[in-house]
Design a protein around this motif. Structure first.
Motif, short mmCIF file in Angstrom:
data_model
loop_
_atom_site.label_atom_id
_atom_site.label_comp_id
_atom_site.label_asym_id
_atom_site.label_seq_id
_atom_site.Cartn_x
_atom_site.Cartn_y
_atom_site.Cartn_z
N UNK A 641 13.17 -1.77 2.85
CA UNK A 641 12.55 -0.85 3.80
C UNK A 641 12.90 -1.24 5.23
N UNK A 642 13.00 -0.25 6.11
CA UNK A 642 13.29 -0.56 7.51
C UNK A 642 12.11 -1.32 8.14
N UNK A 643 10.89 -0.96 7.77
CA UNK A 643 9.71 -1.57 8.37
C UNK A 643 8.80 -2.15 7.28
N UNK A 644 8.27 -3.34 7.52
CA UNK A 644 7.19 -3.85 6.70
C UNK A 644 6.42 -4.89 7.51
N UNK A 645 5.16 -5.09 7.14
CA UNK A 645 4.35 -6.04 7.87
C UNK A 645 2.94 -6.12 7.32
N UNK A 646 2.13 -6.95 7.96
CA UNK A 646 0.75 -7.11 7.52
C UNK A 646 -0.13 -7.50 8.70
N UNK A 647 -1.40 -7.20 8.59
CA UNK A 647 -2.42 -7.56 9.57
C UNK A 647 -3.60 -8.16 8.82
N UNK A 664 -1.48 -4.40 4.34
CA UNK A 664 -0.06 -4.66 4.13
C UNK A 664 0.67 -3.33 4.04
N UNK A 665 1.81 -3.25 4.72
CA UNK A 665 2.58 -2.00 4.75
C UNK A 665 4.04 -2.28 4.42
N UNK A 666 4.64 -1.40 3.63
CA UNK A 666 6.08 -1.43 3.38
C UNK A 666 6.60 0.00 3.47
N UNK A 679 8.76 5.98 -1.96
CA UNK A 679 7.93 6.22 -0.78
C UNK A 679 7.29 4.94 -0.25
N UNK A 680 6.86 4.99 0.99
CA UNK A 680 6.16 3.87 1.62
C UNK A 680 4.77 3.72 1.01
N UNK A 681 4.13 2.58 1.28
CA UNK A 681 2.77 2.37 0.79
C UNK A 681 2.03 1.42 1.71
N UNK A 682 0.72 1.55 1.71
CA UNK A 682 -0.18 0.69 2.48
C UNK A 682 -1.27 0.20 1.54
#
Length: 739
Positions: A641-647, A664-666, A679-682
């Protein structure tokens, strides 16, 4: 220091208790092992737990600078899930501000909060913005800056290759330190299988005896009926309390949140440490048995699939009756440092792993292949085994020297790694019936066969030498390093005869320059590389039999780190290239190239009196740069994925109650060379802890709700057409008592 009879009796009691703990399972080892599951009870630390941290420097077996004073309690940062300090290979124990690479140092609190045995290893590691989840409770795979990794690419107490691809016993781990990007020159060389350390280094440090005695008993409940019991005993003894012993054991049994997915676990580990003014030693050993029934979460897309499949229910099992993976084995790790002058010491790091899969009944190639858009699949089984033995030995010297105003920290080390990997020759698949991922209905006509005969399939030996010089001059730091290793890989047939031998070697540099304009600011540029073993060209090419060199992964990184009011901020730009072998005019050449370019932001620390935060965000563009005939040039790599991260945030209302949450997001990711896009997911995780007393016994109650919104989603792994189905919402409860 001499130990008293009382202290010797205590150690003997620990060993006796350990034997009693695992005896029922060990007695049946050859018939039906009762293996160990990964995970640490999801409870935050009690006050006693905060005090059970290692004595000053006694725990840091990989830091090459001995201190004059030991065994004074060091109060590490316990407020959050991420700390500034960690262990970084030859650099030893360092503040992240002084490391010219992207780092994330996860605390014991993070492991306890997110390392429940119902969850995969990446549940903990994805706190790092460099790491993306692609694992399951069956396989501890994850992606590190886009490259596949698993347990064999981890380091434990600075020793590589001591875990397997099967799930890891995280309850014995006290902290996890991550260095992102390829870096053979920072910590020596290990042997892996089905993964590599091309994406970076992950070092797990085992728990040591703390300054205060600890006797903790923990009960857990997770999933549908998965119960666990954990015992944690630690003592320091000797005239100056310079000896430490910590015994950790678990028993887990029951059903996870996935219907029919069951885990049976039994393990015991002991960590012994000693430290004085001139030496420090740590010895870690243990035995584990581990069984997962119905654990399949891997899927592949068949040729009849014309559109990306919608995600099925994650709580449903897609395993056939009789699907079972069971292993047992033991490991030991020794770290020793000895001071031989004021500024110099020598060190030894060694490890040994023996592990056997005595049952491995899985789908064909460990994955369920979706045949068409309706979600149909064939039930096919294969029975294999991967018994293995891995050994590692490293010896070296480290010390300080001066040239004018410049101070040099020098390390010279030589190491050797071995891995004997077994397998099944000519295994076959068995058709059992059919199924559908959307209806969940399986039509199974027969049980899978379980018998197999395994033999040695390959033996790998790697011999390396490393040198690092870290030079400090005023506000500048220059790091220059070089690593060289040779690798020999022998492959065997059923008769035990060598069918091919590959000998290869390569050399890589490590270069970094950092400038500290203030004590709270660092700006750096770095170059690092990684390589593993070479390969032999197959018979279908004109240059059949030629030995191709190890494929190198190279990274250039520029970054800045800034600390302010208890919060550490970091920003890095990275550019990674990896060579690979492609066909060129009927020759196999190392002429291919992949490229991962991106930016990574991280922040962690105490943002208010009652709030701590750990956040990270990564942008990465991973593409095929040079492919066979240029057909896939510029095409995105699978599962990137172009973007992923977490808080991750924690609120501590007072000394007794705290609550935490993680998002968490991808982003969306391609599979099959951009043919389909997942698809993306959170995902949202929530938790809380409450500390009280039951009578006079300090007790901590913990609750963690993983995937709180019960999101069903696909994760795409790098290459090989791999989809991983998510873990459903899971409630984990714990009760820890300090007796």
């Amino acid at each position: 220091m001499e130990m008293t009879k009382r202290n010797l009796a205590f150690v003997a009691a620990l060993v006796t208790l350990g034997a009693a703990w695992t005896y029922p399972a060990a007695a049946q080892e050859s018939d039906a092992a009762v293996p160990a599951a990964a995970g640490e009870p999801a409870a935050a630390e009690t006050p006693a737990a905060q005090e059970d941290q290692p004595a000053e420097k006694a725990a840091d077996s990989n830091a090459h600078e001995l201190q004059e004073t030991v065994v004074t309690a060091r109060r590490t940062e316990h407020d959050g899930f991420v700390t500034r300090h960690g262990t970084f290979g030859f650099l030893g124990e360092k503040d992240a501000m002084d490391v010219p690479f992207t780092t994330t140092n996860m605390t014991q609190k993070a492991i306890q909060a997110f390392g429940d045995p119902t969850q995969p290893l990446d549940s903990v590691l994805r706190i790092s913005p460099s790491i993306r989840a692609t694992g399951s409770i069956l396989h501890n795979d994850f992606q590190h800056r886009g490259f596949r990794a698993n347990g064999t690419s981890l380091y434990v107490n600075g020793v590589p290759g001591m875990f397997t691809q099967f799930n890891a016993p995280m309850y014995v781990i006290g902290k996890a330190d991550v260095v992102s990007g390829p870096n053979s020159g920072l910590s020596g060389t290990g042997t892996q299988y089905e993964s590599s350390a091309a994406g970076g280094l992950v070092n797990l440090t085992t728990k040591r005896a703390g300054y205060r005695d600890l006797t903790r008993f923990t009960l857990t409940h997770g999933g549908q009926s998965m119960g666990g019991a954990y015992l944690d005993l630690s003592r320091r003894f000797g005239r100056d309390k310079d000896w430490g012993a910590r015994l950790m054991a678990e028993k887990v049994d029951g059903e996870t949140a996935v219907d029919g997915q069951k885990v049976k676990a039994s393990s015991i580990y002991i960590n012994l440490d000693h430290s004085d003014a001139k030496s420090k030693t740590n010895f870690f050993t243990g035995y584990r048995q581990n069984e997962v029934v119905g654990g399949v979460r891997w899927f592949k897309l068949g040729t009849g699939v014309t559109r990306f499949p919608s995600v099925p229910k994650a709580s449903r099992s897609y395993a056939f009756d009789g699907m079972d993976k069971e292993s047992y084995g033991w490991m030991m790790i020794l770290n020793h440092e000895q001071k031989f002058s004021k500024d110099w010491n020598w060190f030894v790091n060694a490890g040994y792993l023996k592990n056997k899969l005595n049952k491995n009944v899985m789908p064909e190639y460990s994955a369920v292949t979706i045949l068409n858009d309706a979600g149909d699949f064939a039930l096919k089984s294969q029975t294999t085994g991967t018994p293995q033995r891995a050994s590692y030995l490293q010896a070296g010297v480290s010390g300080k020297a001066r040239t004018g105003r410049a101070e040099h920290t020098l390390t010279l080390a030589a190491d050797r790694a071995w891995r004997n990997l077994g397998g099944v020759f000519g295994f076959s698949t068995t058709s059992l019936g059919t199924g559908n991922i959307y209806t969940g209905i399986l039509h199974q006509a027969q049980m899978p066969p379980t018998d197999y005969v395994a033999g040695t399939k390959s033996k790998t030996t790697i011999k390396g030498i490393s040198f690092v010089d870290s030079v400090d001059l005023d506000k500048w730091n220059l790091m220059v390093g070089v690593h060289h290793h040779t690798a020999d890989v022998d492959s065997y047939n059923r008769a035990g005869h060598i069918t091919s031998s590959v000998s290869s070697s390569a050399t890589t540099p490590t270069l970094a320059l950092a400038y500290h304009p203030t004590k709270d600011t660092a700006v750096y540029v770095s170059h690092a590389e990684y390589f593993n073993v070479g390969s032999v060209v197959g018979s279908s090419y004109v240059n059949s039999g030629e030995i191709l060199p190890p494929a190198k992964t190279k990274q250039n990184e520029i970054g800045v780190k800034y600390a302010n009011k208890g919060v550490l901020y970091s920003l890095a730009l990275f550019d990674i290239t990896q060579a690979n072998n492609i066909a060129v005019n009927n020759y196999l050449r190392q002429d291919g190239k992949d490229r991962h370019r991106g930016a990574e932001f991280g922040m962690a620390g105490k943002i208010a009196s009652k709030w701590t935060l750990a956040a990270g965000l990564t942008y990465m563009n991973a593409t095929n740069e040079k492919t066979k005939g240029g057909v896939l040039d510029g095409v995105a790599k699978d599962g990137q994925p172009r973007w992923h991260g977490s808080l991750t945030a924690q609120y501590a209302a007072d000394d007794r109650f705290s609550a935490f949450g993680r998002i968490s997001y991808a982003g969306s990711a391609y599979i099959l060379n951009e043919r389909f896009k997942a698809p993306s997911f959170t995902v949202l995780d929530l938790g809380m802890t409450y500390k009280t007393k039951l009578g006079t016994v300090p007790t901590t109650f913990g609750l963690t709700l993983y995937n709180a919104l019960n999101k069903d989603y696909w994760m795409v792994s790098r290459d090989n057409n791999n989809l991983i189905l998510s873990t459903p919402r899971t409630l984990a409860l714990t009760m820890s008592m300090d007796l």
